[in-house]
Scaffold this active site. Structure first.
Site, mmCIF file in Angstrom:
data_model
loop_
_atom_site.group_PDB
_atom_site.id
_atom_site.type_symbol
_atom_site.label_atom_id
_atom_site.label_comp_id
_atom_site.label_asym_id
_atom_site.label_seq_id
_atom_site.Cartn_x
_atom_site.Cartn_y
_atom_site.Cartn_z
ATOM 1 N N ASP A 109 0.768 -1.451 -0.127
ATOM 2 C CA ASP A 109 0.049 -0.068 0.007
ATOM 3 C C ASP A 109 0.815 1.250 -0.019
ATOM 4 O O ASP A 109 1.578 1.317 -0.973
ATOM 5 C CB ASP A 109 -1.078 0.029 1.299
ATOM 6 C CG ASP A 109 -1.970 0.977 1.206
ATOM 7 O OD1 ASP A 109 -3.022 0.856 0.478
ATOM 8 O OD2 ASP A 109 -2.005 1.993 1.955
ATOM 9 N N TYR A 214 -1.375 10.881 1.496
ATOM 10 C CA TYR A 214 -2.467 10.790 0.377
ATOM 11 C C TYR A 214 -2.348 12.291 -0.391
ATOM 12 O O TYR A 214 -2.194 12.488 -1.546
ATOM 13 C CB TYR A 214 -3.984 10.556 0.544
ATOM 14 C CG TYR A 214 -4.020 9.085 0.949
ATOM 15 C CD1 TYR A 214 -4.349 8.303 -0.168
ATOM 16 C CD2 TYR A 214 -3.747 8.697 2.251
ATOM 17 C CE1 TYR A 214 -4.652 6.799 0.134
ATOM 18 C CE2 TYR A 214 -4.168 7.306 2.576
ATOM 19 C CZ TYR A 214 -4.409 6.518 1.671
ATOM 20 O OH TYR A 214 -4.841 5.038 1.929
ATOM 21 N N HIS A 273 -6.989 -7.123 -0.135
ATOM 22 C CA HIS A 273 -6.173 -6.000 0.013
ATOM 23 C C HIS A 273 -5.192 -6.215 1.033
ATOM 24 O O HIS A 273 -3.958 -5.936 0.886
ATOM 25 C CB HIS A 273 -6.630 -4.678 0.215
ATOM 26 C CG HIS A 273 -5.605 -3.416 0.000
ATOM 27 N ND1 HIS A 273 -4.966 -3.230 -0.757
ATOM 28 C CD2 HIS A 273 -5.355 -2.609 1.131
ATOM 29 C CE1 HIS A 273 -4.044 -2.181 -0.587
ATOM 30 N NE2 HIS A 273 -4.133 -1.818 0.703
#
Length: 303
Positions: A109, A214, A273
């Site tokens: 990730d 992010y 995930h």
């Protein structure tokens, strides 16, 4: 049924990285070859709890940090672009832990983005790169994925102050929804394990720091394009790992061909995930097989 990982024999430490930043990390094993495990959002080093023992028993030393802003590491207001976060890890490994031989860099990730930045910035210090179930800003694959409704959180996390306002006091509910939407094995992260993450991301400033990784994606895209143009594709062996029902899936492997020359794909069955927690045995065996097959090919250095 949860896997029986037995007692995790790890040592905890804190490393001074720069004024105002300390990184928390755990280590296990005393072997010469080091594997660095970089977690993703919204997790901590605890993500690797089922994997560490198997890697140590296979003959590796393991280092698993909480990256800048996560877990027990400090949460500065800036520095969440992935080249800076990779530099944090470099200080931890080279200056604090005195690791001088090339490492195997594993990232899931957000950790994938840091691991790639590290492999590009410190080419002589990485023998293998393992990237797990995410895409790199600055690649065609990433740009295409951004138009997928399943990554709505990219925009939400990018809304500074608004995201923090809406999640404050609702961290448990938000994290529960976030994990379950990307999961195959619903028992993989529950109970005490889920509480570990809720506690970590309910701490003051933790969600803000988590969202900042992010908010740096535009900067990361620019950096990744520039470093690829300067250095060229990675020449070390790269393993592209993805979950059987993940949002990214085989696109992870396709994406890696944009930035690396030696790419091997690995689909881990029974996973979404959260691969290292949903099927740690499948992931660990696949990783060890990759390392065995590419032993001798992982010569660090520039093309």
């Amino acid at each position: 049924m949860k896997p029986n990982y037995g007692e995790i024999l790890v040592a905890h430490g804190m490393a001074n990285i720069e004024p105002g930043l300390r990184l928390h990390y755990v280590t296990a094993g005393e072997q010469k070859q080091t594997i660095v495990l970089l977690h993703g959002f919204p997790e901590t080093w605890w993500q690797w709890r089922y994997v560490i023992r198997g890697l140590v028993e296979a003959g590796f030393r393991v280092v698993a940090p909480d990256y800048r802003g996560a877990g027990h590491s400090f949460r500065p207001t800036g520095g969440y672009d992935k080249l800076t976060m990779a530099a944090d890890i470099h200080v931890l490994l080279n200056h604090h832990l005195k690791i001088t031989s090339p490492v195997i860099m594993v990232g899931h990730d957000i950790g994938l983005m840091i691991a790639y930045a590290y492999a590009q910035a410190y080419r002589n210090e990485v023998s293998h790169l393992v990237v797990m179930d995410a895409l790199l800003p600055g690649t065609t694959a990433f740009d295409q994925l951004c138009n997928d409704h399943r990554v709505w959180h990219f925009a939400f996390h990018g809304a500074r102050d608004v995201a923090e306002m809406l999640v404050a006091g609702r961290e448990r509910q938000y994290l529960q929804a976030f994990f379950h939407a990307r999961m195959f094995n619903s028992s993989a992260i529950d109970g005490t394990d889920f509480d570990v993450y809720v506690s970590a991301y309910s701490a003051p400033g933790a969600m803000r720091a988590g969202f900042e990784v992010y908010r740096a994606f535009d900067r990361d895209a620019e950096d990744n394009r520039a470093i690829l143009k300067k250095n060229g594709k990675l020449t070390i062996p790269v393993l592209a790992v993805y979950g059987a029902i993940s949002n990214a899936g085989p696109v992870v492997e396709k994406m890696l061909h944009e930035v690396a020359k030696q790419v091997t794909g690995l689909e881990v069955p029974g996973t979404g995930h959260w691969i290292a927690e949903e099927n740690p045995g499948g992931f660990t065996s696949g990783l060890l097989e990759f390392l065995a097959q590419t032993r001798g090919n992982g010569k660090a250095g520039r093309a």
